[in-house]
Design a protein around this motif. Structure first.
Motif, short mmCIF file in Angstrom:
data_model
loop_
_atom_site.label_atom_id
_atom_site.label_comp_id
_atom_site.label_asym_id
_atom_site.label_seq_id
_atom_site.Cartn_x
_atom_site.Cartn_y
_atom_site.Cartn_z
N LYS A 34 0.73 -1.20 0.16
CA LYS A 34 -0.06 -0.12 -0.06
C LYS A 34 0.89 1.25 0.01
O LYS A 34 0.47 2.31 -0.49
N LYS A 209 -8.92 12.45 0.36
CA LYS A 209 -9.61 12.24 -1.11
C LYS A 209 -10.00 13.41 -1.82
O LYS A 209 -9.66 13.60 -2.96
N SER A 211 -8.67 16.18 -1.38
CA SER A 211 -7.53 16.98 -1.74
C SER A 211 -6.63 16.38 -3.04
O SER A 211 -6.15 17.21 -3.64
N LYS A 253 -1.17 10.27 -10.79
CA LYS A 253 -2.42 10.70 -11.29
C LYS A 253 -2.28 12.12 -12.07
O LYS A 253 -3.07 12.16 -12.91
N1 CAA Z 1 -0.52 -2.92 -3.24
C1 CAA Z 1 -0.57 -1.83 -4.18
N2 CAA Z 1 -1.24 -0.79 -4.09
C2 CAA Z 1 -2.11 -0.61 -3.08
C3 CAA Z 1 -2.24 -1.49 -1.94
C4 CAA Z 1 -1.15 -2.50 -2.05
N3 CAA Z 1 -1.44 -3.73 -1.28
N4 CAA Z 1 -3.06 -1.05 -1.15
C5 CAA Z 1 -3.59 0.05 -1.39
N5 CAA Z 1 -2.94 0.42 -2.70
C6 CAA Z 1 -3.25 1.76 -3.30
C7 CAA Z 1 -4.52 2.07 -3.40
O1 CAA Z 1 -5.43 1.40 -4.50
C8 CAA Z 1 -4.29 3.54 -3.88
O2 CAA Z 1 -4.20 3.97 -5.10
P1 CAA Z 1 -4.69 4.86 -6.05
O3 CAA Z 1 -4.54 6.23 -5.15
O4 CAA Z 1 -4.26 4.75 -7.15
O5 CAA Z 1 -6.29 4.49 -5.75
C9 CAA Z 1 -3.16 3.84 -3.08
O6 CAA Z 1 -2.60 2.73 -2.80
C10 CAA Z 1 -3.44 4.62 -1.57
O7 CAA Z 1 -4.30 3.84 -0.90
P2 CAA Z 1 -5.58 4.46 -0.20
O8 CAA Z 1 -6.39 5.28 -1.20
O9 CAA Z 1 -6.25 3.39 0.51
O10 CAA Z 1 -5.03 5.25 1.03
P3 CAA Z 1 -5.48 6.07 2.18
O11 CAA Z 1 -7.03 6.40 2.12
O12 CAA Z 1 -4.90 5.37 3.40
O13 CAA Z 1 -4.62 7.53 1.93
C11 CAA Z 1 -4.32 9.71 1.08
C12 CAA Z 1 -4.11 8.25 0.74
C13 CAA Z 1 -5.64 10.19 1.08
C14 CAA Z 1 -3.63 10.35 -0.09
C15 CAA Z 1 -3.67 9.95 2.67
O14 CAA Z 1 -2.24 9.47 2.43
C16 CAA Z 1 -3.64 11.29 2.96
O15 CAA Z 1 -4.83 11.93 3.36
N6 CAA Z 1 -2.63 12.12 2.57
C17 CAA Z 1 -2.41 13.39 3.09
C18 CAA Z 1 -3.07 14.50 2.10
C19 CAA Z 1 -2.20 14.38 0.72
O16 CAA Z 1 -1.29 14.31 0.66
N7 CAA Z 1 -3.07 15.00 -0.33
C20 CAA Z 1 -2.36 15.01 -1.68
C21 CAA Z 1 -2.93 16.17 -2.31
S1 CAA Z 1 -3.12 17.65 -1.42
C22 CAA Z 1 -1.19 18.31 -1.56
O17 CAA Z 1 -0.67 17.78 -2.26
C23 CAA Z 1 -0.76 19.19 -0.71
C24 CAA Z 1 0.20 18.55 0.32
O18 CAA Z 1 1.35 18.46 0.48
C25 CAA Z 1 -0.51 17.91 1.47
#
Ligand code: CAA
Length: 440
Positions: A34, A209, A211, A253
């Motif tokens: 993940k 999500k 963001s 993305k």
């Molecule tokens: N093997 C391979 N891939 C896996 C996996 C596995 N075993 N398990 C999960 N994945 C993949 C998922 O399919 C997902 O891929 P996609 O994005 O392609 O759909 C990816 O791993 C992440 O998994 P989740 O979506 O389930 O992860 P999550 O919900 O726990 O969290 C997040 C993801 C929302 C980005 C979280 O880390 C977060 O909130 N981060 C902070 C906010 C952020 O960074 N936002 C980015 C845009 S805002 C910005 O850029 C400003 C900034 O600096 C903060």
């Protein structure tokens, strides 16, 4: 017009490391994939007990000044970009200047100091301010010091906890730069958004999500705006495209979105038509939703084409290497993506001087900026002078309970006692509130 841009760059990573596959994933009960594959992150950097945004910024700036033989007299402006500031009045640049004045004969009384805030894009905004100051002829022969420094920490158990990081980037901006020249053409995408914010709080409130969607929407607007001044971009125009990298998966993305945009009405779109059709056109759909879905479907197909994979491997993948080992540095993030690309060029003998990069910055809240940069002939020497790999390798690898202590320490504004895990070595250290930031 005089060439203005980044003459030199140095980074300072927090000295601790949290391994996401070995240490973080088991505690969360998650498959390590993940993090390593999904988010594209192997580890995050953290500050040791004696480090903070001031010491990391001052240490990066000191390395830069030392290597380039700069004295305070050579610097007419110090701007710090951060979203981790602890003082609502005195800018972090004054604290950093105070540290540097301990080790140089002169002082910075002549330098204009400030602090820029717009989440992660503030580093690029400070860079733009410095370039504009020089282009306006107000620099009196001096350069500008821009420091992007952050501790990107999230609340424990927040989804963002996997995307933390800490580090600083110092850049020296001058005429006739050795590293990159910035174009004066920029494109912006900006909107009032509340997906990520820190209103007088230590950790961000994040709708993770959403963001992601806000990042993509602002980036698309910025690319369109950039093209309105620079003309249409083609994927072959740019050797590398460093994006703001909260985690490499976010850039995956954004990259396909940018590529789709750039190949529209080109020979690449025509060549791919047999495999995946041509791009959906708004006029062929009854609703905006149906059109958006068709675009998403097209991009899913596009991602799997050989043309896209090759372009991604050459243009995007090389920008992600450093980030994948240090995590999100907020304001410094896009700048370590640039550094990663330049380092890749040196390591792989890519003839980069005179070639262009497209730099895609982003800050939550939200704004994206796209501008082009031209790599300068001196870039190779600059890249070889960086010791980022040694810094990354030298980090102390935290156990889970040590990570919890470090997180608590930085959560409670340093009032939680913590024995350091590493020893400072000729560097600025945080030594309590006043007198602070002694050099040890
Ligand atoms: N093997 C391979 N891939 C896996 C996996 C596995 N075993 N398990 C999960 N994945 C993949 C998922 O399919 C997902 O891929 P996609 O994005 O392609 O759909 C990816 O791993 C992440 O998994 P989740 O979506 O389930 O992860 P999550 O919900 O726990 O969290 C997040 C993801 C929302 C980005 C979280 O880390 C977060 O909130 N981060 C902070 C906010 C952020 O960074 N936002 C980015 C845009 S805002 C910005 O850029 C400003 C900034 O600096 C903060």
């Amino acid at each position: 017009m005089t060439a203005v841009g980044i003459d030199a760059m140095e980074v300072w990573t927090g000295k601790l490391k949290l391994d996401l596959a070995e240490t973080f994933a088991p505690q969360k009960g998650d498959d390590p994939g993940k993090y390593t594959k999904g988010l594209g992150l192997h580890a995050s950097s953290f500050p040791d007990a004696y480090e903070d945004i001031v010491t990391m910024g001052a240490n990066a700036a000191h390395r830069l000044m030392d290597r380039k033989g700069l004295e305070p007299e050579d610097i007419g402006r110090i701007d710090v970009a951060t979203e981790s500031a602890f003082d609502n009045s005195k800018p972090v640049s004054t604290y950093i200047a105070g540290c540097l004045e301990q080790v140089y004969d002169g002082d910075f009384h002549h330098a204009n100091k400030g602090e820029r805030k717009f989440a992660c894009i503030a580093g690029t905004q400070s860079l733009d301010d410095a370039v504009n100051w020089i282009l306006a002829g107000r620099n009196r022969g001096r350069g500008a010091l821009v420091v992007a420094t952050d501790t990107a920490l999230y609340a424990r158990d927040d989804a963002g906890e996997a995307t933390q990081g800490a580090g600083a980037v110092a850049m020296y901006i001058t005429e006739d730069p050795d590293l990159v020249e910035l174009s004066t053409e920029q494109g912006y995408g900006s909107a009032d958004e509340t997906d990520f914010l820190k209103p007088n709080q230590q950790f961000p409130s994040v709708d993770g999500k959403r963001s992601i969607q806000v990042y993509l929407a602002r980036m698309r607007e910025a690319l369109e705006d950039f093209e309105s001044v620079s003309g249409k971009s083609h994927p072959d125009d740019y050797e590398y495209i460093p994006f703001h990298t909260p985690y490499p998966g976010m850039v995956r993305k954004a990259a396909v979105l940018g590529y789709r945009h750039m190949i529209r009405d080109t020979e690449i779109e025509a060549e791919l038509a047999d495999q995946i059709g041509t791009q959906p056109r708004r006029e062929d759909f009854d609703s905006a939703e149906a059109f958006e879905q068709a675009i998403r479907d097209y991009m899913d197909e596009l991602k799997n084409t050989e043309a896209y994979r090759e372009w991604y491997a050459d243009t995007i993948e090389p920008t992600l290497d450093i980030s994948s080992h240090v995590g999100n540095w907020y304001t410094g993030s896009v700048h370590i993506a640039r550094m990663s690309a330049l380092r890749h060029a040196v390591e792989n003998d890519v003839d980069l001087a005179g070639k262009r990069m497209l730099v895609a910055s982003y800050g939550s809240g939200a704004q994206a900026e796209i501008h082009a940069e031209t790599v300068q002939p001196g870039f190779e020497e600059e890249v070889l002078a960086s010791n980022i790999d040694e810094q990354i390798d030298a980090r102390y690898d935290l156990s889970w309970s040590e990570y919890e202590q470090v997180h608590d320490r930085h959560n409670h504004e340093k009032s939680v006692e913590l024995e350091p895990f590493t020893q400072p070595d000729s560097e600025f250290v945080f030594d309590g509130w006043g007198p602070m930031n002694e050099r040890k």
